[in-house]
Design a protein around this motif. Sequence first.
Motif, PDB file in Angstrom:
ATOM      1  N   ARG A 129       0.912  -1.908   0.264  1.00 28.92           N
ATOM      2  CA  ARG A 129      -0.239  -0.200   0.001  1.00 28.92           C
ATOM      3  C   ARG A 129       0.940   1.169  -0.523  1.00 28.92           C
ATOM      4  NH1 ARG A 129      -5.823  -0.473   1.034  1.00 28.92           N
ATOM      5  NH2 ARG A 129      -6.286  -2.265   0.554  1.00 28.92           N
ATOM      6  N   ARG A 180      -2.760   2.186  12.940  1.00 29.40           N
ATOM      7  CA  ARG A 180      -1.482   2.775  12.212  1.00 29.40           C
ATOM      8  C   ARG A 180      -2.020   2.885  10.956  1.00 29.40           C
ATOM      9  NH1 ARG A 180      -5.145  -3.090  10.497  1.00 29.40           N
ATOM     10  NH2 ARG A 180      -7.372  -1.596  10.133  1.00 29.40           N
ATOM     11  N   THR A 181      -2.797   3.891  10.612  1.00 28.98           N
ATOM     12  CA  THR A 181      -2.876   4.676   9.473  1.00 28.98           C
ATOM     13  C   THR A 181      -1.699   5.405   9.518  1.00 28.98           C
ATOM     14  OG1 THR A 181      -4.507   6.405  10.248  1.00 28.98           O
ATOM     15  CG2 THR A 181      -5.816   4.110   9.580  1.00 28.98           C
ATOM     16  N   ILE A 219       2.539   4.151  10.024  1.00 27.21           N
ATOM     17  CA  ILE A 219       3.798   3.355   9.376  1.00 27.21           C
ATOM     18  C   ILE A 219       4.421   4.142   7.827  1.00 27.21           C
ATOM     19  CG2 ILE A 219       2.535   1.055   9.391  1.00 27.21           C
ATOM     20  CD1 ILE A 219       0.815   2.057   6.720  1.00 27.21           C
ATOM     21  N   ILE A 220       4.058   5.397   7.694  1.00 24.99           N
ATOM     22  CA  ILE A 220       4.256   5.974   6.980  1.00 24.99           C
ATOM     23  C   ILE A 220       5.521   6.866   7.451  1.00 24.99           C
ATOM     24  CG2 ILE A 220       3.515   8.168   5.804  1.00 24.99           C
ATOM     25  CD1 ILE A 220       0.446   6.273   5.667  1.00 24.99           C
ATOM     26  N   GLY A 242      -5.882  10.285   5.163  1.00 26.28           N
ATOM     27  CA  GLY A 242      -5.109   9.141   3.882  1.00 26.28           C
ATOM     28  C   GLY A 242      -5.545   9.230   3.292  1.00 26.28           C
ATOM     29  N   HIS A 243      -7.171   8.388   3.220  1.00 30.67           N
ATOM     30  CA  HIS A 243      -7.820   8.238   1.561  1.00 30.67           C
ATOM     31  C   HIS A 243      -7.870   9.100   1.000  1.00 30.67           C
ATOM     32  CE1 HIS A 243      -8.894   5.087  -0.685  1.00 30.67           C
ATOM     33  NE2 HIS A 243     -10.107   5.941  -1.038  1.00 30.67           N
ATOM     34  N   PHE A 270      -4.813  10.942  -0.626  1.00 33.66           N
ATOM     35  CA  PHE A 270      -4.359  10.545  -1.571  1.00 33.66           C
ATOM     36  C   PHE A 270      -4.621  11.091  -2.402  1.00 33.66           C
ATOM     37  CE2 PHE A 270      -2.281   6.414  -2.411  1.00 33.66           C
ATOM     38  CZ  PHE A 270      -2.503   6.060  -4.167  1.00 33.66           C
ATOM     39  N   ASN A 330       4.007   7.965  -0.902  1.00 37.32           N
ATOM     40  CA  ASN A 330       3.739   6.664  -1.132  1.00 37.32           C
ATOM     41  C   ASN A 330       3.671   6.049  -3.030  1.00 37.32           C
ATOM     42  OD1 ASN A 330       1.870   4.860  -1.947  1.00 37.32           O
ATOM     43  ND2 ASN A 330       0.459   5.519  -0.052  1.00 37.32           N
ATOM     44  N   ILE A 342       1.089   6.482  -4.920  1.00 43.42           N
ATOM     45  CA  ILE A 342       0.956   8.045  -5.629  1.00 43.42           C
ATOM     46  C   ILE A 342       2.002   8.656  -6.534  1.00 43.42           C
ATOM     47  CG2 ILE A 342       1.267  11.076  -4.894  1.00 43.42           C
ATOM     48  CD1 ILE A 342      -0.401  10.104  -2.048  1.00 43.42           C
ATOM     49  N   ASN A 347       8.172   8.321   4.999  1.00 40.34           N
ATOM     50  CA  ASN A 347       8.241  10.101   4.632  1.00 40.34           C
ATOM     51  C   ASN A 347       8.958  11.123   5.470  1.00 40.34           C
ATOM     52  OD1 ASN A 347       6.296  12.345   3.969  1.00 40.34           O
ATOM     53  ND2 ASN A 347       4.491  11.930   3.888  1.00 40.34           N
TER      54      ASN A 347
END
Length: 323
Positions: A36, A151-152, A155-156, A215-216, A219, A253, A256, A280
């Motif tokens: 992802r 977790r959203t 991880i980034i 996040g979504h 994006f 990402n 992206i 990131n």
Amino acid sequence: MRAKIIGTGAFLPPGVLNNEALEKMVVTSDEWIVSRTGIRERRRTTDNEASSDLAYNAAKHALKNAGLKPDRIDLVLIATATPDMLLPSTGCLVQGRLGIRNVPAFDLNAVCSGFIYGLATADAFIRSGAYKSILLIGVDTITKFTDYSDRTTCIIFGDGAGAVVLQATREKKGVIGSRLYADGTKWDYIHVPGGGSRIPSYAAAPSDYYMIMKGHDTFRVAVRGLEQAILDLLKQTRVSLRDIDFIIPHQANTRIIGALAEKLKYPMEKIFVNIENYGNTSAASIPIALHEAVAGKRIRNNDLVLFASFGSGLTWGASLVKW
Ligand code: UT7
């Protein structure tokens, strides 16, 4: 006068946080994160490392590569959303530590677009004749504001710093042009609510100091914003996408970046991607990538290099540089 990049540098804190370690903190998997986001590991500062420490090391590296002593710098500009403290600026902290005296220093906050905003600002100062040698650093320590039970976001993000030294030149090299954008109506897409004057420390809950991200939604607008910035900049500078040798996008990402390449019909081989190793790093992502591309000889003399970024604000933008 043009602003030419005469030296690049980077500094990553040594602490590695890989996907396996995150699997022990939240319900996630290496497979989900890689597919992802493209991220395998990121760097995380310790309690003893702050943004100015990373920025100082990246600055020393860039100055060395530029062959310039710190006292030749006449402006210190730091792009960061994660300063050491609310005041004074991290720019002043780094200026003092480098031993540069009697030159201005300040921070600029455009979050992940900070380096592009900083480059456009430095370019304008040089074109106006106000300054000749500018130290521009992109630094962020977003992990300090990351909730490691969410977790959203956890991880980034990773920590890091990248720096460039810009110098006035009459050569036809350096920054050709930039486009900057913002949409403050979407301020809540990515934000840290606490610690400022809206929710000061006496009113803040511990969780108010953590980053919250849609996040979504981000994006979707990111891909559109990056494409718009690049196409507008190419039109403004009368350069064709075919003539662009290399694109260094903000490392947010890989999906992206892939979607952008597809929209532009631009080959992925000519787009620099290092998100796998660092995640990131916000304002640091483009100058770290630039430094790695230069050190790895991916960028050659006279190449046309395009930077593009997107982030909290919302802010986005692009810059075109002749190397
Ligand atoms: O620096 C610039 C600013 N930031 C960005 O550009 C971030 C842009 N956004 C993104 O990169 C992506 O939106 C994310 C990587 C944050 C999320 O990826 P996504 O494909 O957009 O996932 P999603 O939010 O649509 O969630 C899909 C599913 C959800 O489960 P359900 O509701 O379908 O059951 C999430 O709960 O994935 C779940 N999920 C996770 N699963 C495992 C969300 N995070 C994780 C996770 N591990 N870490």
